[in-house]
Design a protein around this motif. Structure first.
Motif, PDB file in Angstrom:
ATOM      1  N   LYS A   1       0.837  -1.207   0.000  1.00  0.00           N
ATOM      2  CA  LYS A   1       0.000   0.000   0.000  1.00  0.00           C
ATOM      3  C   LYS A   1       0.868   1.251   0.000  1.00  0.00           C
ATOM      4  O   LYS A   1       0.554   2.241  -0.679  1.00  0.00           O
ATOM      5  CB  LYS A   1      -0.931  -0.004   1.214  1.00  0.00           C
ATOM      6  CG  LYS A   1      -2.036  -1.035   1.136  1.00  0.00           C
ATOM      7  CD  LYS A   1      -2.849  -1.021   2.427  1.00  0.00           C
ATOM      8  CE  LYS A   1      -3.858  -2.154   2.469  1.00  0.00           C
ATOM      9  NZ  LYS A   1      -4.594  -2.186   3.743  1.00  0.00           N
ATOM     10  N   LEU A   2       1.943   1.217   0.774  1.00  0.00           N
ATOM     11  CA  LEU A   2       2.857   2.354   0.797  1.00  0.00           C
ATOM     12  C   LEU A   2       3.470   2.582  -0.581  1.00  0.00           C
ATOM     13  O   LEU A   2       3.557   3.722  -1.067  1.00  0.00           O
ATOM     14  CB  LEU A   2       3.963   2.109   1.828  1.00  0.00           C
ATOM     15  CG  LEU A   2       5.088   3.131   1.853  1.00  0.00           C
ATOM     16  CD1 LEU A   2       4.571   4.489   2.294  1.00  0.00           C
ATOM     17  CD2 LEU A   2       6.205   2.679   2.784  1.00  0.00           C
ATOM     18  N   TYR A   3       3.898   1.500  -1.234  1.00  0.00           N
ATOM     19  CA  TYR A   3       4.467   1.616  -2.575  1.00  0.00           C
ATOM     20  C   TYR A   3       3.432   2.234  -3.528  1.00  0.00           C
ATOM     21  O   TYR A   3       3.756   3.110  -4.336  1.00  0.00           O
ATOM     22  CB  TYR A   3       4.900   0.241  -3.080  1.00  0.00           C
ATOM     23  CG  TYR A   3       5.692   0.283  -4.361  1.00  0.00           C
ATOM     24  CD1 TYR A   3       7.068   0.454  -4.343  1.00  0.00           C
ATOM     25  CD2 TYR A   3       5.053   0.167  -5.598  1.00  0.00           C
ATOM     26  CE1 TYR A   3       7.800   0.506  -5.534  1.00  0.00           C
ATOM     27  CE2 TYR A   3       5.769   0.219  -6.783  1.00  0.00           C
ATOM     28  CZ  TYR A   3       7.142   0.385  -6.744  1.00  0.00           C
ATOM     29  OH  TYR A   3       7.856   0.450  -7.907  1.00  0.00           O
ATOM     30  N   GLY A   4       2.197   1.799  -3.409  1.00  0.00           N
ATOM     31  CA  GLY A   4       1.135   2.352  -4.248  1.00  0.00           C
ATOM     32  C   GLY A   4       0.914   3.827  -3.987  1.00  0.00           C
ATOM     33  O   GLY A   4       0.752   4.621  -4.929  1.00  0.00           O
ATOM     34  N   ALA A   5       0.916   4.219  -2.713  1.00  0.00           N
ATOM     35  CA  ALA A   5       0.720   5.639  -2.377  1.00  0.00           C
ATOM     36  C   ALA A   5       1.840   6.495  -2.947  1.00  0.00           C
ATOM     37  O   ALA A   5       1.606   7.615  -3.427  1.00  0.00           O
ATOM     38  CB  ALA A   5       0.638   5.804  -0.865  1.00  0.00           C
TER      39      ALA A   5
END
Length: 639
Positions: A216-220
């Motif tokens: 999720k962090l990578y996506g953000a």
């Protein structure tokens, strides 16, 4: 009410419930806790206290439910884990009992001060949490867990730079401390350093490629970089891996829909927004996102479901705000303007109450800018800055038509459209400080101390920092941050050969368009009241007149209405102001495929239309106060 008073009232109610429980008046204690939940639904200790009450009532199921909610909000509650261990064993659930016992054992191994500080931090009691951590660090200054907690507290207090510095020190001492690296990457996102954040997320994924938080962090970070295509599949992967809860499904569907919208895949975006609403029917942001497509039309069933969502007990305030704006759009599309206005008016009132906008701060900022950035100031600094002519800054008010102008320019073979870049605003904050409520520069006089070398370096820094957004190799690129009209002085100082275009829209149309638009997070907080919008518009005109006086010919003005009425003539004038040759492709701007993040994204993917010019007239019966507050700006805005 101040935050301190709010927390004091919260703690008084909690103590009242504890006292009632101690006197065996459990139903009354539960009633007090219900009241407390209405105002502080994320206060973990209220659920722990509710668990105590249900234990006394011998209701194990209700006690477990309350205690599990407590530890979801705050995993550092030893008493809750202890009770969960006992309750699960009593019910014969040895597996869950073992989990609770393990969590309790971990907490018992930690210093008591750190457990207490963690608990306070989780409930938002930041000052006492910081005090305990700092006291502990005086005797154990190398404790990386305590340092990480200090960084989290400073981040929550709005000090991301300090948080980043602490976390950098932690990672130097413990490079495999993955929880600290996750925190560090999230702070980097707050600091608007998405490339560095994605790099840190990549390191975490090398360690554990399937960790949901890391993904999720990578996506953000990708989204912050404007790199939306990869996250469409990333969120689909997370959905395929069976999310833990309906709330997570709702979020993932929403995020994926946003990426699909930005990349122009509207039908798929609508499907994912609707899937988000299946998972969480009162998900106000998903309802609003459908409205914010501008082209979606709500059905009778949609409107009924939104009204039902409004009536749900315990509905969060932001959900209520989102629903009001969505219903405003739904009734507007049906030409029920009275019902539409009621919803817009309600949403604006709620949003304005939640905001921190102070118009007098904006007025004072404009006065300070005019006193610093005089003609003499610029004459003394002629020839300063980086000589690169690549940037094209599009400024003005939100909802002024700037996305249309950006899309026209981005359809030219020599120009790349990026997004609303934040670098200029960040530099201003670093150099001048910023007002905590409005985010505007506090001390623009600090720029008088810049040297020629520093101005040139700052211009080169802008070009380097924005390079990540330039992927097509074109000689020119656009920064469409409207708020940069405040910072034209700095732009001239560090990038004197850049182009600045001021997109101006008729004030009644622009004012109404802002009133019916809900902006993200704390953006454009002036836009939720008639008086604030009118005052901001007048301040904008005043400041733009100043830039025209001290920098004659520096800013090219584009009237939105002129482009709509005469597209080819408008396009030719825009290109001429940028020193670009005419290209027919700019007239077919709606055929240009690119990521567009602003609320007008779907509108500029269609041929030009006059619909927006007079739309405000449908609401004329309620807009007399706006006209009066605008005063002579209604007729003089084009001067």
């Amino acid at each position: 009410m101040t935050a301190a008073a709010d927390y004091e009232e919260r703690d008084v109610l909690l103590q009242q419930a504890r006292d009632l429980r101690a006197r065996q008046r459990v139903p009354e204690a539960l009633a007090v806790l219900d009241r407390l939940q209405q105002t502080h639904p994320r206060f973990s200790r209220l659920y722990q206290e509710r668990g105590h009450c249900h234990v006394l009532l011998r209701d194990a199921a209700q006690a477990i439910d309350a205690l599990q909610r407590a530890v979801r909000l705050n995993p550092t509650l030893p008493a809750s884990w202890d009770m969960l261990d006992q309750l699960h064993r009593m019910r014969g659930d040895d597996a869950q009992a073992a989990v609770a016992a393990e969590r309790l054992a971990v907490l018992k191994q930690l210093p008591a001060e750190i457990v207490a500080a963690n608990s306070l931090y989780a409930d938002g009691d930041l000052e006492p949490a910081e005090g305990i951590v700092r006291d502990y660090l005086r005797k154990d200054g190398d404790n990386v867990g305590a340092l990480r907690l200090l960084a989290r507290v400073r981040q929550a207090q709005g000090m991301p730079d300090e948080a980043a510095a602490v976390l950098e020190a932690v990672l130097q001492r413990a490079p495999d401390y993955h929880a600290a690296r996750l925190d560090y990457a999230m702070v980097l996102l707050t600091l608007q350093k998405p490339l560095s954040a994605r790099r840190e997320a990549g390191r975490l994924l090398q360690h554990d490629p399937d960790d949901r938080d890391h993904l999720k962090l990578y996506g953000a970070a990708c989204v912050a970089l404007g790199d939306h295509e990869p996250v469409i599949d990333l969120y689909a992967r997370l959905l395929d891996d069976r999310p833990a809860s309906g709330a997570e499904v709702a979020d993932l569907r929403l995020w994926r829909a946003n990426a699909l919208k930005v990349t122009g895949r509207q039908e798929e975006a609508v499907a994912d927004y609707r899937a988000s609403l299946v998972a969480r029917p009162e998900n106000g942001v998903a309802w609003f996102s459908l409205a914010n497509l501008k082209t979606y039309r709500f059905t009778d069933d949609d409107i009924a479901r939104m009204h039902a969502a409004e009536g749900r007990p315990g509905l969060q305030e932001m959900d209520c705000i989102y629903l009001s704006f969505a219903l405003g759009k739904a009734f507007e599309d049906r030409a029920d303007y009275a019902a539409s206005w009621r919803q817009y008016e309600r949403g604006n009132a709620l949003r304005r109450t939640a905001g921190r906008w102070r118009p007098e701060v904006a007025d004072a900022c404009a006065v300070r800018l005019k006193s610093v950035f005089t003609a003499a100031f610029f004459a003394a600094r002629s020839g300063w800055g980086a000589p690169d002519a690549a940037p094209i800054f599009i400024v003005g008010l939100p909802r002024s038509g700037s996305t249309l102008i950006e899309q026209i320019l981005a359809s030219h073979s020599q120009v790349e459209g990026t997004q609303e870049l934040t670098e200029i605003d960040r530099y201003v904050g670093e150099l001048c400080g910023r007002d905590p409520a409005c985010g505007l520069p506090l001390h623009p006089e600090a720029l008088t101390r810049l040297t020629a070398e520093q101005a040139r370096a700052l211009g080169q820094r802008f070009l380097a920092d924005t390079a990540v957004h330039r992927r097509l190799g074109r000689p020119f690129f656009i920064d469409k941050m409207p708020n940069n009209f405040w910072h034209i002085g700095l732009i001239q100082l560090i990038l004197p050969r850049s182009v600045v275009i001021d997109v101006r829209r008729e004030p009644m149309a622009c004012g109404f368009s802002n009133l019916k638009q809900l902006f993200g997070t704390t953006n454009q907080e002036f836009a939720y009241g008639v008086d604030d919008i009118a005052r901001y518009y007048r301040t904008y005109l005043d400041l733009m007149r100043h830039w025209d006086e001290v920098l004659p010919g520096r800013v090219a003005r584009v009237a939105y209405e002129d482009v709509v009425e005469d597209l080819e003539g408008g396009v030719r004038r825009i290109l001429t102001s940028c020193g670009l040759p005419f290209e027919p492709g700019c007239l077919a701007f709606h055929e240009t495929r690119r990521s567009i993040r602003t609320p007008s994204s779907e509108q500029v993917r269609r041929p030009i239309s006059r619909d927006g010019l007079d739309q405000w007239r449908c609401y004329a019966p309620w807009l007399t106060p706006l006209r009066e507050a605008l005063g002579d700006a209604v007729t003089g805005y084009g001067d």
